[in-house]
Design a protein around this motif. Sequence first.
Motif, mmCIF file in Angstrom:
data_model
loop_
_atom_site.group_PDB
_atom_site.id
_atom_site.type_symbol
_atom_site.label_atom_id
_atom_site.label_comp_id
_atom_site.label_asym_id
_atom_site.label_seq_id
_atom_site.Cartn_x
_atom_site.Cartn_y
_atom_site.Cartn_z
ATOM 1 N N VAL A 29 0.874 -1.550 -0.026
ATOM 2 C CA VAL A 29 0.031 0.282 -0.127
ATOM 3 C C VAL A 29 0.973 0.895 -0.614
ATOM 4 C CG1 VAL A 29 -1.607 1.490 0.848
ATOM 5 C CG2 VAL A 29 -2.041 -1.343 1.185
ATOM 6 N N THR A 87 1.392 -3.721 -6.887
ATOM 7 C CA THR A 87 1.322 -3.346 -5.430
ATOM 8 C C THR A 87 0.194 -3.173 -5.119
ATOM 9 O OG1 THR A 87 1.522 -0.963 -6.186
ATOM 10 C CG2 THR A 87 3.883 -2.592 -5.374
ATOM 11 N N LEU A 88 -0.748 -2.609 -5.948
ATOM 12 C CA LEU A 88 -1.923 -2.980 -5.835
ATOM 13 C C LEU A 88 -2.408 -4.665 -5.568
ATOM 14 C CD1 LEU A 88 -5.432 -1.235 -6.072
ATOM 15 C CD2 LEU A 88 -5.103 -1.783 -7.838
ATOM 16 N N SER A 99 -1.199 -5.909 -2.746
ATOM 17 C CA SER A 99 -2.316 -5.968 -1.558
ATOM 18 C C SER A 99 -3.531 -6.182 -0.941
ATOM 19 C CB SER A 99 -2.177 -4.048 -1.688
ATOM 20 O OG SER A 99 -3.367 -3.403 -2.656
#
Length: 304
Positions: free
Chosen positions: A83, A191-192, A195
């Motif tokens: 995040v 990364t999205l 997360s």
Amino acid sequence: MRLSITQSTKYWLSEHPSIVNFRWSPTESWGSTWSFLFSAIAIYIIAAAILHLMVSLTLRTNRRVPLGPIPAIHSLAMAMASVVIFVGILLSTAAEIRDTRWFWRRTKTTTAFQWLLCFPLGTRPSGRVFFWSYIFYLSRFLHLLRTFFTVLKHRKLTFFTLFNQSILLFMSFLWLEFSQSFQILAILSTTLLYSVVYGYRFWTAIGFPSACFPFVVSCQVVLLGCNLVCHFGVLALHLLKGGGCNGIGAWGLNSMLNAVILLLFLKFYLKMYLSKRKGDSSSEFKGSSRHSNSGLEKRDSKAS
């Protein structure tokens, strides 16, 4: 109050001097040499193989090493780190677009989306965006720990796991070493997804119910598919733009490795789906046979 929090977030994630003045170089960045990269990958593969061998030789087949809350803590840490990287590179990208838009006229870059897909030739690995690319590269080493958790908990080590983790670490190094185009969108999407995936793993690790379908594998297949589509956009811009895209050689290798990983994922997904279908059909056959046998027994008892 909200404005001050927003300003503080922007400062610490995109305007801090250590972020703005970042430069990828062997003298200033830890882990930025080829020798370090290949040594780290070799140590990872050897350590995982030795651990798997030790677990297989010393423990019984049905025994597992209790890890307690360590996997849950690792998943929570990875979700939070993902995040932070996502927000950081998002704010840094907006700041870079704001500060460098005037220079695009010389490089035939007309829109921000073109810049996200295709860095102009001569782009150096320095500044805000590459700082977060470096942090993403470092986070790949934390991802490697999950392999050892899997070996200890499930006594399982596959070629695909070692190959996938090693290649992802290698590709994140290429992004920095060659200032490769497309890395901003790749880091944002990765990364999205991480997360969400690691948040889901933390959710299940603390005892909450899991999804009724292979959630993690499905997310990874979607991510690889989206990345593959974006790679075609990079290729189109490279061919149509007069100057081309920066780091196109590394991008070509990256695209090939992404395609290989996607094929391996699809093979694994298809194999898992077929085995599930086979298991369901066999259970239905057993259930129907038990039902028919019980019916015959009932009819026989009535006849007697």
